[in-house]
Enzyme design. Sequence first.
Site, short mmCIF file in Angstrom:
data_model
loop_
_atom_site.label_atom_id
_atom_site.label_comp_id
_atom_site.label_asym_id
_atom_site.label_seq_id
_atom_site.Cartn_x
_atom_site.Cartn_y
_atom_site.Cartn_z
N ASP A 108 1.23 -0.72 -0.01
CA ASP A 108 -0.12 -0.26 -0.13
C ASP A 108 0.39 1.51 0.02
OD1 ASP A 108 -2.23 1.34 -0.10
OD2 ASP A 108 -2.63 1.35 2.09
N GLY B 121 -0.32 5.22 -4.46
CA GLY B 121 -0.34 6.77 -4.69
C GLY B 121 0.42 8.33 -4.01
N ARG B 122 -0.20 7.21 -2.98
CA ARG B 122 0.72 8.66 -1.54
C ARG B 122 2.20 9.12 -2.05
NH1 ARG B 122 -1.76 6.27 3.46
NH2 ARG B 122 -1.74 4.70 1.82
N TRP B 123 3.13 7.70 -2.70
CA TRP B 123 4.57 8.26 -2.08
C TRP B 123 4.51 8.95 -4.64
CZ3 TRP B 123 8.00 7.07 -6.98
CH2 TRP B 123 8.64 6.91 -6.24
N HIS C 76 2.85 3.21 -8.65
CA HIS C 76 2.71 1.75 -9.03
C HIS C 76 3.46 1.59 -10.22
CE1 HIS C 76 -1.50 2.17 -7.14
NE2 HIS C 76 -2.07 3.03 -8.72
N GLU D 17 -11.81 -5.09 -5.12
CA GLU D 17 -13.11 -4.36 -4.96
C GLU D 17 -11.91 -2.59 -5.03
OE1 GLU D 17 -11.47 -6.39 -1.78
OE2 GLU D 17 -13.97 -5.94 -1.87
N ASN D 18 -10.67 -3.14 -6.07
CA ASN D 18 -9.63 -2.03 -6.71
C ASN D 18 -10.52 -1.64 -7.90
OD1 ASN D 18 -6.54 -3.03 -5.29
ND2 ASN D 18 -7.83 -1.57 -5.07
N ARG E 236 -5.14 -2.32 8.40
CA ARG E 236 -6.72 -2.69 7.99
C ARG E 236 -6.00 -3.98 7.59
NH1 ARG E 236 -8.30 2.19 6.35
NH2 ARG E 236 -7.21 2.12 4.20
N SER F 167 -7.73 -5.19 4.59
CA SER F 167 -8.44 -4.81 3.79
C SER F 167 -9.20 -5.96 3.21
CB SER F 167 -7.52 -3.86 2.10
OG SER F 167 -7.68 -3.12 2.84
N GLU G 107 0.80 -13.83 12.09
CA GLU G 107 0.99 -12.36 12.52
C GLU G 107 1.71 -11.01 12.01
OE1 GLU G 107 2.72 -11.93 15.92
OE2 GLU G 107 2.03 -14.26 15.83
C1 FPP Z 1 -2.01 0.01 -3.24
O1 FPP Z 1 -1.56 1.38 -2.63
C2 FPP Z 1 -1.67 -0.31 -4.74
C3 FPP Z 1 -2.07 -1.03 -5.48
C4 FPP Z 1 -3.95 -1.45 -5.03
C5 FPP Z 1 -1.25 -1.64 -6.39
C6 FPP Z 1 -0.31 -2.69 -5.90
C7 FPP Z 1 -0.06 -2.86 -7.65
C8 FPP Z 1 1.68 -2.38 -7.84
C9 FPP Z 1 2.39 -2.03 -6.32
C10 FPP Z 1 2.27 -2.69 -8.73
C11 FPP Z 1 2.45 -3.32 -9.97
C12 FPP Z 1 2.49 -4.78 -8.99
C13 FPP Z 1 2.95 -5.99 -10.02
C14 FPP Z 1 2.89 -7.17 -8.61
C15 FPP Z 1 3.50 -5.99 -11.17
P1 FPP Z 1 -2.19 2.89 -3.34
O2 FPP Z 1 -2.88 2.64 -4.68
O3 FPP Z 1 -3.49 2.60 -2.53
O4 FPP Z 1 -1.57 4.35 -2.66
P2 FPP Z 1 -3.14 5.28 -1.95
O5 FPP Z 1 -3.12 4.62 -0.42
O6 FPP Z 1 -1.28 5.75 -0.99
O7 FPP Z 1 -3.60 5.28 -2.74
#
Ligand code: FPP
Length: 249
Positions: free
Chosen positions: A27, A30-32, A44, A74-75, A201, A203, A214
Site C-alpha cells: 500500500d 498513490g501517496r508516494w 504504481h 474492490e480495486n 487493516r 482489506s 502475525e
Molecule cells: C495500493 O496503493 C496499491 C495497489 C492497489 C496496487 C499494487 C500494485 C503494485 C505494487 C504494482 C504492481 C505489482 C505487480 C506485481 C506488477 P494505493 O494506490 O492504494 O496507494 P494510496 O493508498 O497511497 O493511494
Amino acid sequence: MQNADTDDVADQACEVSGANHVAIIMDGNGRWATQRGKPRLFGHRAGAKRVREIVESCPDFGVKYLTIFAFSTENWKRTQAEVAGLMMLFRRYITRETQALHEKNVRVRFIGDRVKLDKKLQSLMDHLEDLTKDNTAVNLTIAINYGGRDEVARAIRDIARDVKTGNLDAEKVNEETLSSYLDTTVLPDPDLVIRTSGEARISNFLLWQSAYAEYEFIDTLWPDFTRDVFAEVLQRFDGRDRRFGAVKT
Ligand code: FPP
C-alpha cells in the site's frame, strides 16, 4: 550499494528468520506519487520495480513463500484510467519479468478470479505459471482480482457443486476441505502479513489463511520498502511469541 550497518541488519535476518510464508499488502503507491507531484500510476510503476528486490531477497532471508496483493476485487471501484493503467502495468510487468523470474528459479502462481481479467493478461499469467512450475527457490504468489470473501464464496460454490454431483459427502466437510477448495490450496498459511503505508487493516486479504498470522503494519510506503526494511520487519517477527491458541509450558 549498502552500507555496513544495513548489511548487518540483512545478515542477521538471514540467519534467524523463521517466516516461511510472508504475505504483503503493498500500500502507499498513490501517496508516494502525490508527494512527488506525479500521477498515481507513477507510484504504481515504482511499486512494481520494488517487487523484484523483495522477491530476490527471499532466499537470503529464508522466506520460501511470498504472496503479494496487487489488485483486489474492490480495486475495480477506482477510476477507469487507474484500473486500465494497473492492468497495463501487470501485462508489462509479466512480459518484462518472465525471463528474470525464471532465471532466478522463482515459481510464480496467481490467485484471484481470473475470469474478469482481459484475455491477454490471462494468457501471460498462464504462461508464466506454466514456465516456472518446476522452480524451487521462492514461491511467489501474485493476487490479482483477489478478495478473501470472494475466494471463500467461490470455494463454497464449488463444494456445493461437488456435494450435488455426489463427489463430496456434505457430512465430511471440515476446515481442511474448505482450505483445499481455496485458490491457495497448495500454499502453507502465512506466518506474517505485512501492510505498508501506515494503514492498519487487512482489506479482504487472505482472510481464512491468516487466522494465526502475525501482523506488521509499518509506515513505509510500498515504493520505499527496501530489502533492509524487509529485514527489520523479519527480525521483529522472529522476536514474537507465537502460541497458536495454546499455552507455552
Ligand atoms: C495500493 O496503493 C496499491 C495497489 C492497489 C496496487 C499494487 C500494485 C503494485 C505494487 C504494482 C504492481 C505489482 C505487480 C506485481 C506488477 P494505493 O494506490 O492504494 O496507494 P494510496 O493508498 O497511497 O493511494
